[in-house]
Design an enzyme around this catalytic site. Sequence first.
Site, PDB file in Angstrom:
ATOM      1  N   HIS A  64       0.810  -1.208   0.000  1.00 34.17           N
ATOM      2  CA  HIS A  64       0.000   0.000   0.000  1.00 34.17           C
ATOM      3  C   HIS A  64       0.847   1.264   0.000  1.00 34.17           C
ATOM      4  CE1 HIS A  64      -3.727   2.250   0.675  1.00 34.17           C
ATOM      5  NE2 HIS A  64      -3.057   2.982   1.542  1.00 34.17           N
ATOM      6  N   HIS A 115      -9.877   2.310  -0.546  1.00 30.43           N
ATOM      7  CA  HIS A 115      -9.972   1.839   0.841  1.00 30.43           C
ATOM      8  C   HIS A 115     -10.807   0.572   0.816  1.00 30.43           C
ATOM      9  CE1 HIS A 115      -9.660   3.383   5.217  1.00 30.43           C
ATOM     10  NE2 HIS A 115      -8.463   3.255   4.694  1.00 30.43           N
TER      11      HIS A 115
END
Length: 768
Positions: A64, A115
Site C-alpha cells: 500500500h 480503501h
Amino acid sequence: MTDAPAQPAAHLDTVEHAAATPDEQQPWGELGLKHDEYRRIRDLLGRRPTNAELAMYSVMWSEHCSYKSSKVHLRQFGEKTTPEMKQRLMVGIGENAGVVDIGDGWAVTFKVESHNHPSFVEPYQGAATGVGGIVRDILAMGARPVAAMDELRFGAIDHPDTARVVHGVVSGVGGYGNSLGLPNVGGGARFDSCYQGNPLVNALCVGVMKHEDIHLASAEGVGNKVVLFGARTGGDGIGGASILASETFEDGVPAKRPSVQVGDPFMEKVLIECCLELFAADVVQGIQDLGAAGISCATSELASNGSGGMHVWLDDVLLRDPTLNAGEILMSESQERMMAVVRPEKLDEFLAITGKWDIESAVVGEVNDSGRLTIDHHGERIVDVDPRTVAHDGPVYNRPFARPAWMDGLQADAFAGELPASGDAMRDAFLGLISSPNMSSRTWITNQYDRYVQGNTAAARPDTAGVIRVDESTGRGVAIATRSNDRFTKLDPYNGARQSVAAAYRAVAITGAEPTAVTDGLNFGSPEDPDSMWQFAEAIRGLADACQELGVPVTGGNVSLYNGTGEPGKIDSSINPTAIVGILGILDDVARATPSGWREDGQPLFLIGSTKAELDGSELASTQGHLGGLPPVLDLAWEKELAEILIACSRDGLVDAARDVSEGGLAAAAAYGALRYGVGARIVLDEVCERDGLTPAQAFFSESQGRALVTVPRTEEPRFVAMLEARGVPFARVGVTGGDALDVQGQFEVPVAELTEAWEAPLPARFA
C-alpha cells in the site's frame, strides 16, 4: 483525556539494546514482512531493528505504501509523458496529488485512492475514512476541497452479504462527505460476484487553489519545528497499511484483521479551515497528512523529501489511549491528523491559529542536518534510520508474470446468446437491460449524497460527468469523469484499460471540456499470482499507451493489490481487473456545459461514429450471464477527433445535449437521454443498419466505441451536417426528440413513465 504515563526505560527496545541483542526474535512475519525483507532491514541498519523501527519498516514497505510490486510498471507513466503533455501540469506523480493549471491563475488538484479491504471488514468506517484520507491529500497541497466522486464495486446484488456492505459503504461515503459539506458529483457502482469478498471503494477528491498557493511537503530548514495537530492518536487502524491493505483474508487468520480506522468528519471540517488559514497566514513550510502508516509515514516522508534530517520525541504525541507502546503510536492510523513544518519564529502564530479553531497541537520534533530520522521515547533512542530507506528506497520486485492459460478459452468464447429478432423480444431485452443491476438507476445511492452543497455544482450524476465552477466571476471550471469497464479488462487487460481511458476522455469531452489530466485507481489481484500480475502489467501498458496517444498525462493515483480470495492460476482467482480512470477537463464557462439529456421536442438526434456487431463483454451479454470473447476495437486517433468535434459543437452552440454511447450501447444512451428530463424520442435504426450491415438488435445493443448521441437545435442542423461532412466522419440521423415514449420505429415503444419505473425500481427494491 490524559497523555501516556511514563514508561520505564527498561521496557523499551532501544537502538543500544538492539545492537547488543542481535539474536532476539522479532515478529516480522506477523507484521507482513517477508524473510528477505527482514534480512535487508538488518543489513541497512547494521544490526537488528528495534521494535519501533520494525513497525515503521513494516508499514512503509507494505504494498500500500511502497508500491514494491508495481513500481517497475508504473514508471511507464513518466516515461511515456511527453513535454507537450506537461504544458498544463504543475505538479506530477510523487506528491500528495497532481496539480493542473486551468487558466486565469487557477489550479486544480485531484486524485483517487482506494480503501477496499477496510470497507469489507467494517463498511461504514472503511468507506468514511477513505473519503477523509483523500480529502486530506488534497488539503495538504494547499487546496480547498470542492468535490468528491466515488467508484464502488459490490458482490452479486442478491447475495445475502451484499446488503451489509452496500448499506455500510454508501452510508459511510455520504455521512462523511455530507458532514464536510463536500458535494459528491459522480462516479459509479457495479455489482458482480467477483467482488463478493473484495468490494472496492475508490474515492476521488478535487481541490482548487491559486497558483501561488501550491504547497509541497518536505522537512527543510535546520531548527524548524515539527508539529502534530488535529485529533489525538489512538489504537484504531494499527497495522492497517501493512496487513489490511496488503494481504488476502483467509480462514483462520483473524490476526490479519486489525481494527479499521474511525473517522470524525466534523473534526476534519475544522481541520480543513484551520489548514487553509495556516497556509494563508504563511506560517508553515509544508503540511503532510497522516493517513496510511500514520506517524511512520509522515515523519519518514517529510524527512526523506527534505535535504537534512529530523529528530522526533514521541513523549509529546497527544494520545487517546495511554496504553499504546512506541510501535503502536508510530503505526496508528487514527484519522484527522496533520503534521506541519514550522519556522521557530512562526510557532506562536501557528499555535494561535490552531487554538482559535480549538485544535490540539504538539511540537513533536525538529529538522536537523543529520541526514537521519531519529526518534526518542522516554529519553531513549528507539529509531535511528536513513529516512530514504524507509520512505522511498524500499524493496522493488520484478514479479514473474505470464499470460494465463485460461485466456485462450475465455477469448474464444464469443457471445452467441439470443439476439432479439422481433419487436416484442427487443422490447423485453431493452427493459431487461435498463432494469439490470448495473444499468439501473443509482438514485437510491446518490440521493444519500449532497451533490449541490457549496453552490458550485453545474452537473452531477446522473449526468455523464460532474462539472464544478471554480471562478464565480468568469464561470471557469472543470469537468470530471471516472470510468472503468472491468468486463472488457478481464477479456483483454491491455485493450480493456485503453477502453477505460477512452470512455472517461469521451465523457469529459461530451460536456464541452478539454480533457487535460488523468488520475487512476488500479485494483487487481495478488502480485504473487503470475496471472494477476500479467493482468496488472498489461493494464498499465494499456493505460500508459492510451494516455500518450490522447496527450493526457497521469498525475498520480493509487494501487490496490491482493483483491482476491480464489486459488491462484484459476480464472476466478481474483476480482475482475479494475483500472478506474478519472479524467479532468477544463471549461472556460460551466454555464455552457452540454447537458446529458434533451429537454425540447422536435430536435434531431444524430449518432456520430460507426457501429459494428460488437457484443462480447457487453451489458446485453451480461444480462444473459455471459462473459467471453474480445472487447470492441478501439481507435484512439478517432477518439481524439471525436472529442475535438464535441468540444467545438458545445462551444459553437451546435448541440443541445450529448451522451457517450458505451455500456449498453445506443439502447442505454437513448434511454438515459430520455430519462434525464422525462422527454421521449423516436429512434430510427434504418440508416445505421443499412450503412453498417447490422440487424436492428445489433445496431441497438452493440457497444462499439468512439460514438456519441447528440441532439441538434433545428436551426443549426444544416451547419452541423456540413461540419461533419467536411470532416468526412461517419454519422447518421437516428431520430427526433419529443413525446412521452421512447419509440424505436418498426420495433417497439415504451412510455417514458414505464421506462422510469423499470429503471428506478431495482436498487430500492433490494436495499431500501
